[in-house]
Design a protein around this motif. Structure first.
Motif, PDB file in Angstrom:
ATOM      1  N   ARG A 162       0.834  -1.210   0.000  1.00  0.00           N
ATOM      2  CA  ARG A 162       0.000   0.000   0.000  1.00  0.00           C
ATOM      3  C   ARG A 162       0.869   1.260   0.000  1.00  0.00           C
ATOM      4  O   ARG A 162       0.600   2.210  -0.730  1.00  0.00           O
ATOM      5  N   TRP A 163       1.909   1.259   0.800  1.00  0.00           N
ATOM      6  CA  TRP A 163       2.823   2.406   0.879  1.00  0.00           C
ATOM      7  C   TRP A 163       3.490   2.661  -0.469  1.00  0.00           C
ATOM      8  O   TRP A 163       3.540   3.794  -0.948  1.00  0.00           O
ATOM      9  N   MET A 164       4.013   1.616  -1.099  1.00  0.00           N
ATOM     10  CA  MET A 164       4.678   1.779  -2.392  1.00  0.00           C
ATOM     11  C   MET A 164       3.706   2.244  -3.473  1.00  0.00           C
ATOM     12  O   MET A 164       4.064   3.060  -4.330  1.00  0.00           O
ATOM     13  N   ASN A 165       2.482   1.740  -3.457  1.00  0.00           N
ATOM     14  CA  ASN A 165       1.510   2.202  -4.449  1.00  0.00           C
ATOM     15  C   ASN A 165       1.202   3.684  -4.261  1.00  0.00           C
ATOM     16  O   ASN A 165       0.994   4.404  -5.237  1.00  0.00           O
ATOM     17  N   GLY A 166       1.204   4.150  -3.023  1.00  0.00           N
ATOM     18  CA  GLY A 166       1.067   5.588  -2.781  1.00  0.00           C
ATOM     19  C   GLY A 166       2.233   6.365  -3.360  1.00  0.00           C
ATOM     20  O   GLY A 166       2.050   7.445  -3.941  1.00  0.00           O
ATOM     21  N   ASN A 167       3.441   5.818  -3.231  1.00  0.00           N
ATOM     22  CA  ASN A 167       4.618   6.467  -3.818  1.00  0.00           C
ATOM     23  C   ASN A 167       4.515   6.513  -5.342  1.00  0.00           C
ATOM     24  O   ASN A 167       4.884   7.516  -5.969  1.00  0.00           O
ATOM     25  N   LEU A 168       4.036   5.428  -5.946  1.00  0.00           N
ATOM     26  CA  LEU A 168       3.856   5.421  -7.400  1.00  0.00           C
ATOM     27  C   LEU A 168       2.819   6.447  -7.831  1.00  0.00           C
ATOM     28  O   LEU A 168       2.983   7.115  -8.857  1.00  0.00           O
ATOM     29  N   HIS A 169       1.760   6.583  -7.039  1.00  0.00           N
ATOM     30  CA  HIS A 169       0.738   7.570  -7.383  1.00  0.00           C
ATOM     31  C   HIS A 169       1.315   8.984  -7.343  1.00  0.00           C
ATOM     32  O   HIS A 169       1.064   9.792  -8.236  1.00  0.00           O
TER      33      HIS A 169
END
Length: 178
Positions: A13-20
């Protein structure tokens, strides 16, 4: 072992936020520009992760298992993607809405698992329709490894566009022991 999967769900979830955040730094045409990646573009690769996660979550919740794992009921009504290169999200906003929903399901579902659940053998059909049987813990390893693999490809694509995704190491999400 359950705590490892909870850590991976949090990291995911954290990494997907970074990608966003990285994707939001680019114009829409740059996100969809062909870049020679396996799924074509940044948005194509992000879509593939949505597709794969949707497929796996629907498989995990199949055959009445979603009654036991209530978090998976949230994906029961989603259509099964027809192919791994499907593009269910037309733009970044749609991708982010879907991504947050899937990440919430993953985190909640992993929290619902009991240690004994991890040894279950799940039967499902692959994209060709062939019956497969695998241990849940092994399938979860695949789910999280697959996400990391394609996020790594995406961070390279961002880097080629001059956008720094930031730290991507799991290490920064590991709790410190004092």
């Amino acid at each position: 072992m359950r705590d490892h999967f909870q850590l991976m769900a949090d990291y995911n979830r954290w990494m997907n936020g970074n990608l966003h955040r990285a994707a939001a730094a680019l114009p829409a045409d740059a996100l969809d520009a062909p870049r020679g990646a396996f799924f074509g573009s940044i948005l194509g690769t992000l879509n593939h992760l949505v597709v794969a996660d949707t497929v796996w979550l629907k498989r995990f919740g199949g055959e009445g298992r979603d009654a036991h794992w209530t978090a998976l009921q949230a994906v029961a009504g989603m259509p099964m993607p027809p192919a791994l290169d499907a593009r269910p999200c037309a733009d970044l906003a749609q991708w982010w809405d879907t991504r947050r929903q899937l990440d919430a399901v993953i985190v909640e579902w992993i929290g619902q698992l009991a240690d004994a659940d991890l040894d279950q053998v799940l039967q499902y059909r692959n994209m060709r329709g062939d019956v497969q049987r695998r241990r849940l813990s092994h399938l979860l390893l695949h789910l999280f490894n697959h996400q990391a693999h394609h996020r790594g490809q995406t961070t390279t694509l961002f880097s080629q566009c001059g956008v720094d995704v930031g730290v991507t190491d799991l290490l920064v999400r590991l709790p410190a022991i004092e």
